[in-house]
Design a protein around this motif. Structure first.
Motif, PDB file in Angstrom:
ATOM      1  N   PRO A  54       6.733  -1.522   6.143  1.00 34.15           N
ATOM      2  CA  PRO A  54       8.148  -1.890   6.086  1.00 34.15           C
ATOM      3  C   PRO A  54       8.900  -1.219   7.235  1.00 34.15           C
ATOM      4  O   PRO A  54       8.662  -0.051   7.531  1.00 34.15           O
ATOM      5  CB  PRO A  54       8.606  -1.348   4.724  1.00 34.15           C
ATOM      6  N   THR A  61      15.473  -4.490   5.591  1.00 34.80           N
ATOM      7  CA  THR A  61      14.096  -4.022   5.743  1.00 34.80           C
ATOM      8  C   THR A  61      13.166  -5.221   5.814  1.00 34.80           C
ATOM      9  O   THR A  61      13.235  -6.119   4.966  1.00 34.80           O
ATOM     10  CB  THR A  61      13.687  -3.122   4.570  1.00 34.80           C
ATOM     11  N   HIS A  62      12.343  -5.264   6.838  1.00 31.79           N
ATOM     12  CA  HIS A  62      11.408  -6.373   7.025  1.00 31.79           C
ATOM     13  C   HIS A  62       9.974  -5.862   6.992  1.00 31.79           C
ATOM     14  O   HIS A  62       9.707  -4.707   7.323  1.00 31.79           O
ATOM     15  CB  HIS A  62      11.677  -7.085   8.355  1.00 31.79           C
ATOM     16  N   GLN A  63       9.059  -6.726   6.593  1.00 28.96           N
ATOM     17  CA  GLN A  63       7.644  -6.387   6.534  1.00 28.96           C
ATOM     18  C   GLN A  63       6.991  -6.839   7.840  1.00 28.96           C
ATOM     19  O   GLN A  63       6.813  -8.025   8.086  1.00 28.96           O
ATOM     20  CB  GLN A  63       6.975  -7.075   5.339  1.00 28.96           C
ATOM     21  N   ALA A 395      14.394   1.517   3.027  1.00 22.58           N
ATOM     22  CA  ALA A 395      13.044   0.917   3.061  1.00 22.58           C
ATOM     23  C   ALA A 395      12.235   1.250   1.825  1.00 22.58           C
ATOM     24  O   ALA A 395      11.167   0.685   1.628  1.00 22.58           O
ATOM     25  CB  ALA A 395      12.282   1.401   4.302  1.00 22.58           C
TER      26      ALA A 395
END
Length: 400
Positions: A54, A61-63, A395
């Protein structure tokens, strides 16, 4: 650990070069570097063919995922056979360390642990990443991998299709009962005791001399009887001990360097969790606390581990000045900063910063029932450490 970090530096360097080429001049390369330096990358996960984590940026928050090709079974066999012919690599593996040999394809049977740049691809949950182009988040992950490779080379091994434990077991099978030969000193002239005794277990037993009890016989050994270390190895160890003694006498060691920090250094290694029970018995510290200190060590070294156990005592003036710095820098959101012992806490945001024994401020996020977990991004500036805590909190969902 310092010697290991230096010896594995070529692995991190090779990854940086391949990763940079894979981004193909994208502006995300530089933006990702800033994100990584600011502690935006959370815990990194490795699976065969991919590395993910993450990444927090701009209140979201992006993966992020980096995809890379796995090595074939034939390539792993070739690598293991080459490592089995290298006494230093065997000693590292049987002592549960990643050998520096894997950082150099010229000494690893032509097998490179670092993938070629055209084999690295990216994806992310953000709009850019969904098109399988490099984005700020996947670039930040690439920089974070480079930073952690010198201490956790198993990240790359796992993504290439084999765990460090499986590779070590395979090499052990190849050298079982054979004599790998003498153990050379590493790049800084030292030999580790754990390596020596682990390696000695794989040497064939020494044949006892034939003695005539009716006569006096004088035996001369160049090396100590097995399974003890060889004379050359003892010379290296003695020289290393003398060098460390000189360092202590000149008072140039980095504080805090003590028995507890050394235990955490072992626990924070790739296979350190296997020693948790022994560490708990030796220290009397609960396992949950030791696990948190392992994370603190990975983020901030010995000082990070100590800060996780307890904040370093600070004067009221230091704490008040730090609180004023937080407010003046606008690092604080809508919450209120309170003095919680020797820490500064924002209970609304679920974040905290603590002074460490090295003079830096260490970020923490709430975990569950008032338990705090260390976050990446310790800094001399309390405001920057507080921002790192907020990014990590964004996150990391609240555990209930």
């Amino acid at each position: 650990m310092t010697g290991t970090a230096r010896s594995l530096a070529p692995l991190a360097g090779a990854w940086k070069q391949a990763f940079h080429l894979a981004t193909n001049g994208s502006g995300s390369y530089g933006k990702g570097l800033n994100l990584a330096r600011n502690g935006a990358v959370a815990q990194i996960h490795t699976q065969p063919g991919r590395i993910s984590a993450p990444v927090a940026a701009k209140k979201a928050t992006h993966q992020a995922v980096i995809h890379l090709p796995e090595l074939t079974a034939t390539q792993w066999e070739s690598l293991a056979a080459r490592l089995a012919d290298d006494p230093q690599a065997v000693a590292d593996l049987v002592a549960n360390r990643i050998p520096a040999t894997i950082a150099d394809s010229g000494h690893a049977g032509g097998i490179s642990i670092t993938p070629p740049s055209d084999g690295i691809t990216f994806s992310c949950s953000c709009p850019t990443g969904r098109t399988h182009r490099v984005c700020d988040h996947s670039a930040a992950l690439g920089h974070a991998v480079a930073e952690r490779l010198t201490n956790s080379p198993s990240l790359l091994l796992g993504a290439r299709g084999m765990t460090a434990r499986a590779l070590a077991a395979h090499v052990r099978d190849l050298v079982d009962g054979a004599d790998p030969g003498p153990l050379p000193a590493d790049t800084n002239g030292t030999v580790r005791a754990a390596q020596l005794y682990s390696l000695a277990a794989h040497r064939p037993p020494q044949t006892a001399p034939s003695l005539d009890l009716d006569t006096v016989t004088i035996l001369t050994y160049t090396d100590a009887p097995l399974p003890g270390p060889r004379a050359q190895d003892l010379a290296h160890m003695t020289a290393d001990a003398a060098a460390r003694a000189r360092t202590l006498l000149t008072d140039t060691t980095a504080a805090p360097h003590d028995e507890l920090a050394d235990i955490l250094r072992i626990l924070a290694s790739p296979d350190g969790a296997d020693h948790l029970a022994a560490a708990q018995r030796a220290t009397g510290i609960p396992e949950a606390t030791l696990r948190a200190m392992m994370i603190g060590y990975r983020h901030g070294g010995p000082a990070g581990a100590h800060a996780t156990l307890a904040a370093t005592p600070a004067t009221r003036d230091v704490l008040e000045q730090a609180r004023e710095t937080l407010h003046s820098s606008r690092a604080v959101g809508l919450g209120t900063i309170t003095l919680d012992g020797d820490a500064l806490t924002d209970t609304t945001a679920g974040v905290q910063i603590r002074p460490g024994p090295d003079g830096r401020w260490y970020p923490f996020t709430v975990w569950r029932a008032g338990e705090w977990r260390p976050a990446p991004g310790p800094c001399d500036d309390p405001a920057e450490a507080f921002r790192a805590a907020r990014r990590a909190r964004a996150a990391r969902p609240l555990r209930r």
